[in-house]
Design a protein around this motif. Structure first.
Motif, PDB file in Angstrom:
ATOM      1  N   THR A   1       3.434  20.944  14.132  1.00 26.03           N
ATOM      2  CA  THR A   1       2.590  20.414  13.061  1.00 26.03           C
ATOM      3  C   THR A   1       2.125  19.015  13.420  1.00 26.03           C
ATOM      4  O   THR A   1       2.704  18.361  14.287  1.00 26.03           O
ATOM      5  CB  THR A   1       3.342  20.421  11.706  1.00 26.03           C
ATOM      6  N   THR A   2       1.084  18.566  12.755  1.00 26.12           N
ATOM      7  CA  THR A   2       0.531  17.236  12.966  1.00 26.12           C
ATOM      8  C   THR A   2       0.265  16.603  11.609  1.00 26.12           C
ATOM      9  O   THR A   2      -0.342  17.228  10.741  1.00 26.12           O
ATOM     10  CB  THR A   2      -0.790  17.312  13.760  1.00 26.12           C
ATOM     11  N   ILE A   3       0.714  15.371  11.447  1.00 25.22           N
ATOM     12  CA  ILE A   3       0.517  14.632  10.198  1.00 25.22           C
ATOM     13  C   ILE A   3      -0.347  13.424  10.506  1.00 25.22           C
ATOM     14  O   ILE A   3      -0.073  12.684  11.449  1.00 25.22           O
ATOM     15  CB  ILE A   3       1.864  14.153   9.616  1.00 25.22           C
ATOM     16  N   GLU A   4      -1.396  13.217   9.717  1.00 23.61           N
ATOM     17  CA  GLU A   4      -2.272  12.067   9.897  1.00 23.61           C
ATOM     18  C   GLU A   4      -2.056  11.092   8.744  1.00 23.61           C
ATOM     19  O   GLU A   4      -2.085  11.493   7.581  1.00 23.61           O
ATOM     20  CB  GLU A   4      -3.734  12.511   9.937  1.00 23.61           C
ATOM     21  N   VAL A   5      -1.820   9.832   9.074  1.00 26.60           N
ATOM     22  CA  VAL A   5      -1.642   8.785   8.072  1.00 26.60           C
ATOM     23  C   VAL A   5      -2.540   7.599   8.414  1.00 26.60           C
ATOM     24  O   VAL A   5      -3.041   7.488   9.532  1.00 26.60           O
ATOM     25  CB  VAL A   5      -0.166   8.325   7.958  1.00 26.60           C
TER      26      VAL A   5
ATOM     27  N   ALA B   1       0.844  -1.181   0.000  1.00 32.10           N
ATOM     28  CA  ALA B   1       0.000   0.000   0.000  1.00 32.10           C
ATOM     29  C   ALA B   1       0.885   1.238   0.000  1.00 32.10           C
ATOM     30  O   ALA B   1       1.917   1.256   0.650  1.00 32.10           O
ATOM     31  CB  ALA B   1      -0.893  -0.003   1.236  1.00 32.10           C
ATOM     32  N   GLU B   2       0.474   2.250  -0.742  1.00 34.55           N
ATOM     33  CA  GLU B   2       1.227   3.484  -0.771  1.00 34.55           C
ATOM     34  C   GLU B   2       0.991   4.290   0.487  1.00 34.55           C
ATOM     35  O   GLU B   2      -0.115   4.287   1.019  1.00 34.55           O
ATOM     36  CB  GLU B   2       0.780   4.339  -1.961  1.00 34.55           C
ATOM     37  N   MET B   3       2.022   4.972   0.938  1.00 34.25           N
ATOM     38  CA  MET B   3       1.846   5.863   2.076  1.00 34.25           C
ATOM     39  C   MET B   3       1.117   7.100   1.582  1.00 34.25           C
ATOM     40  O   MET B   3       1.579   7.777   0.675  1.00 34.25           O
ATOM     41  CB  MET B   3       3.170   6.278   2.698  1.00 34.25           C
ATOM     42  N   THR B   4      -0.021   7.390   2.171  1.00 34.81           N
ATOM     43  CA  THR B   4      -0.791   8.573   1.826  1.00 34.81           C
ATOM     44  C   THR B   4      -0.980   9.408   3.074  1.00 34.81           C
ATOM     45  O   THR B   4      -1.418   8.891   4.098  1.00 34.81           O
ATOM     46  CB  THR B   4      -2.172   8.181   1.257  1.00 34.81           C
ATOM     47  N   ILE B   5      -0.638  10.667   2.968  1.00 33.17           N
ATOM     48  CA  ILE B   5      -0.871  11.575   4.085  1.00 33.17           C
ATOM     49  C   ILE B   5      -2.320  12.033   3.993  1.00 33.17           C
ATOM     50  O   ILE B   5      -2.737  12.597   2.993  1.00 33.17           O
ATOM     51  CB  ILE B   5       0.115  12.753   4.047  1.00 33.17           C
ATOM     52  N   ILE B   6      -3.090  11.743   5.029  1.00 34.10           N
ATOM     53  CA  ILE B   6      -4.509  12.078   5.034  1.00 34.10           C
ATOM     54  C   ILE B   6      -4.693  13.569   5.269  1.00 34.10           C
ATOM     55  O   ILE B   6      -5.418  14.236   4.537  1.00 34.10           O
ATOM     56  CB  ILE B   6      -5.263  11.244   6.090  1.00 34.10           C
ATOM     57  N   THR B   7      -4.065  14.091   6.307  1.00 37.07           N
ATOM     58  CA  THR B   7      -4.167  15.521   6.605  1.00 37.07           C
ATOM     59  C   THR B   7      -2.853  16.025   7.174  1.00 37.07           C
ATOM     60  O   THR B   7      -2.045  15.262   7.686  1.00 37.07           O
ATOM     61  CB  THR B   7      -5.286  15.825   7.633  1.00 37.07           C
ATOM     62  N   LEU B   8      -2.691  17.329   7.080  1.00 40.43           N
ATOM     63  CA  LEU B   8      -1.549  18.022   7.664  1.00 40.43           C
ATOM     64  C   LEU B   8      -2.121  19.225   8.395  1.00 40.43           C
ATOM     65  O   LEU B   8      -2.764  20.071   7.796  1.00 40.43           O
ATOM     66  CB  LEU B   8      -0.574  18.458   6.567  1.00 40.43           C
ATOM     67  N   HIS B   9      -1.965  19.266   9.703  1.00 43.42           N
ATOM     68  CA  HIS B   9      -2.547  20.311  10.544  1.00 43.42           C
ATOM     69  C   HIS B   9      -1.460  21.074  11.268  1.00 43.42           C
ATOM     70  O   HIS B   9      -0.382  20.550  11.521  1.00 43.42           O
ATOM     71  CB  HIS B   9      -3.445  19.699  11.640  1.00 43.42           C
ATOM     72  N   GLY B  10      -1.805  22.292  11.673  1.00 47.02           N
ATOM     73  CA  GLY B  10      -0.912  23.049  12.544  1.00 47.02           C
ATOM     74  C   GLY B  10      -0.947  22.496  13.954  1.00 47.02           C
ATOM     75  O   GLY B  10       0.027  22.517  14.669  1.00 47.02           O
ATOM     76  N   SER B  11      -2.095  21.973  14.345  1.00 49.26           N
ATOM     77  CA  SER B  11      -2.240  21.335  15.655  1.00 49.26           C
ATOM     78  C   SER B  11      -3.221  20.184  15.495  1.00 49.26           C
ATOM     79  O   SER B  11      -3.967  20.138  14.521  1.00 49.26           O
ATOM     80  CB  SER B  11      -2.747  22.329  16.691  1.00 49.26           C
ATOM     81  N   PRO B  12      -3.220  19.242  16.428  1.00 50.55           N
ATOM     82  CA  PRO B  12      -4.127  18.102  16.278  1.00 50.55           C
ATOM     83  C   PRO B  12      -5.579  18.564  16.246  1.00 50.55           C
ATOM     84  O   PRO B  12      -5.954  19.469  16.978  1.00 50.55           O
ATOM     85  CB  PRO B  12      -3.873  17.258  17.527  1.00 50.55           C
TER      86      PRO B  12
END
Length: 110
Positions: free
Chosen positions: A54-58, A2-13
């Protein structure tokens, strides 16, 4: 695979319940937090002295763990990196739409 896909990128959670799974202290006051959500996604939360950078959702934990490792390595390789420089670096990497190399399903399996 499966490819790594970043769902969202936020300044805070975002305002949702997340469960901390791991805490990785880095250098220059940075801390990386791996957290799971109720929707079975995972956050990599980058903080500096308790303030979220920052916050990254995967979608998968193995990708979150890989991101923690890569970000930690970048912090350690870039002595005295500022909060804004790290945030810019992460934003640029996350928004890079070039094809990513998929990881094997058992990449981090014992």
């Amino acid at each position: 695979m499966a490819e790594m896909t970043i769902i969202t990128l936020h300044g805070s959670p975002p305002d949702c319940h997340n469960t901390p799974l791991a805490l990785t202290p880095s250098e220059n006051g940075f801390t990386l937090i791996l957290a799971g959500t109720q929707t079975n996604t995972f956050f990599v939360i980058v903080q500096r002295i308790g303030v979220t950078v920052t916050t990254i959702e995967v979608a998968r934990q193995c990708y979150a763990e890989l991101l923690v490792h890569l970000i930690d390595q970048h912090i350690r390789d870039s002595s005295n990196i500022s909060t804004e420089e790290l945030k810019s670096y992460i934003t640029l990497k996350a928004s890079d739409h070039s094809s990513r190399t998929p990881l094997l399903d058992d990449f981090l399996a014992p």
